[in-house]
Design a protein around this motif. Sequence first.
Motif, PDB file in Angstrom:
ATOM      1  N   UNK A  58       0.852  -1.192   0.000  1.00  0.00           N
ATOM      2  CA  UNK A  58       0.000   0.000   0.000  1.00  0.00           C
ATOM      3  C   UNK A  58       0.884   1.237   0.000  1.00  0.00           C
ATOM      4  N   UNK A  59       0.253   2.404  -0.279  1.00  0.00           N
ATOM      5  CA  UNK A  59       0.994   3.661  -0.251  1.00  0.00           C
ATOM      6  C   UNK A  59       0.830   4.392   1.076  1.00  0.00           C
ATOM      7  N   UNK A  60      -0.002   3.834   1.959  1.00  0.00           N
ATOM      8  CA  UNK A  60      -0.159   4.365   3.320  1.00  0.00           C
ATOM      9  C   UNK A  60      -0.590   3.214   4.219  1.00  0.00           C
ATOM     10  N   UNK A  61      -0.574   3.430   5.524  1.00  0.00           N
ATOM     11  CA  UNK A  61      -0.909   2.370   6.476  1.00  0.00           C
ATOM     12  C   UNK A  61      -2.424   2.273   6.623  1.00  0.00           C
ATOM     13  N   UNK A  62      -3.005   1.361   5.881  1.00  0.00           N
ATOM     14  CA  UNK A  62      -4.446   1.114   5.932  1.00  0.00           C
ATOM     15  C   UNK A  62      -4.706  -0.060   6.863  1.00  0.00           C
ATOM     16  N   UNK A  63      -5.821  -0.041   7.580  1.00  0.00           N
ATOM     17  CA  UNK A  63      -6.074  -1.016   8.643  1.00  0.00           C
ATOM     18  C   UNK A  63      -5.956  -2.455   8.167  1.00  0.00           C
ATOM     19  N   UNK A  64      -6.707  -2.840   7.139  1.00  0.00           N
ATOM     20  CA  UNK A  64      -6.693  -4.237   6.708  1.00  0.00           C
ATOM     21  C   UNK A  64      -5.359  -4.626   6.081  1.00  0.00           C
ATOM     22  N   UNK A  65      -4.686  -3.673   5.434  1.00  0.00           N
ATOM     23  CA  UNK A  65      -3.375  -3.972   4.859  1.00  0.00           C
ATOM     24  C   UNK A  65      -2.376  -4.349   5.950  1.00  0.00           C
ATOM     25  N   UNK A  66      -2.474  -3.712   7.114  1.00  0.00           N
ATOM     26  CA  UNK A  66      -1.588  -4.032   8.240  1.00  0.00           C
ATOM     27  C   UNK A  66      -2.022  -5.336   8.902  1.00  0.00           C
ATOM     28  N   UNK A  67      -3.330  -5.512   9.096  1.00  0.00           N
ATOM     29  CA  UNK A  67      -3.844  -6.725   9.752  1.00  0.00           C
ATOM     30  C   UNK A  67      -3.455  -7.975   8.974  1.00  0.00           C
ATOM     31  N   UNK A  68      -3.465  -7.911   7.643  1.00  0.00           N
ATOM     32  CA  UNK A  68      -3.151  -9.084   6.818  1.00  0.00           C
ATOM     33  C   UNK A  68      -1.704  -9.543   6.945  1.00  0.00           C
ATOM     34  N   UNK A  69      -0.845  -8.719   7.538  1.00  0.00           N
ATOM     35  CA  UNK A  69       0.546  -9.128   7.756  1.00  0.00           C
ATOM     36  C   UNK A  69       0.686 -10.105   8.907  1.00  0.00           C
ATOM     37  N   UNK A  70      -0.289 -10.133   9.810  1.00  0.00           N
ATOM     38  CA  UNK A  70      -0.162 -10.915  11.041  1.00  0.00           C
ATOM     39  C   UNK A  70      -0.226 -12.409  10.760  1.00  0.00           C
TER      40      UNK A  70
END
Length: 313
Positions: A175-187
Amino acid sequence: MNMSYFNPRIVNLIGIPRLEHVQFWIGFPFLIMCLVALLGNIILLIVIPAERSLHQPMYIFLAVLAATDIGLCAAIAPKMFAIFWFQSFSMAFDACLAQLFFIHALQGMESGILLAMAFDRYVAICDPLRHTSILTPSILGRLMAAVATRAVVLVGLLPILIKRLHVFHSVHIAHSYCEHMAVVKLAAEDVRVNKICGLFVGFSILGFDMICILISYSLIFQAVFRLQQKEARLKAFNTCTAHIFVFLEFYLLAFFSFFSHRFGHVAPPTHILLSTIYLLLPPALNPVVYGVKNVVIRKRVAQMFLLNCGSQQ
């Protein structure tokens, strides 16, 4: 070989996947959007307090919306342009969560302000004699405090729940910024609570506000169609057209971004481009739409530029 990251301190934002080779050029249209948004909203914040005839609920809400839009641009633009133009991909994990919080909280505030503006139009058209007695300065202050508190409290749950996660299978955010689901999917842990909370926050803010705005406008249209004179109907509709346009472009883009990240099969480059446009386009369009529709704002802006040109000569 699978790698795991325990309590990562750094994450990497890769920008727009599959379009890394043209990100440098993609940045320029986004820069134009940011400049239009900043210039337009700063002008609104200058004109509305200075012009006494604009000291009305609708324009007070518009000034708050302008301040929110400036904050949204400030939250997303610096890091995004650093990625596009300077290949500055890394970001502290806590800074990423802070950006996530501010972006989504400001989105929530913007949605709440649009709801307040719809309520203002409802009272102005359906109960005009009581408009000033209902929307007093103290009521306006309480409405804005409630909008801000709701966004801060509900969105604040998202980074708190992410902080309870410790093991991640990647630190590269597509992503080009820290979006909630984009971060959650890393876990690499169970994230069902995070997903449920994200849906709850989204529907509690965007879903609730959209339903209330639709109800407000259905009541407004009923009241307008009951008017006998055609001129009165046109005048009533004219006071709402700018808000309807802003409402449609905000919520259509918002729900496309929201659902495509969770349930859709949209290609990542398309999704990320559209979600970035969703963040930057409304702040750029809002001052243009409201400024063009309002004669007083147009005249005041023209006076500002004429004075500047005259002083330079």
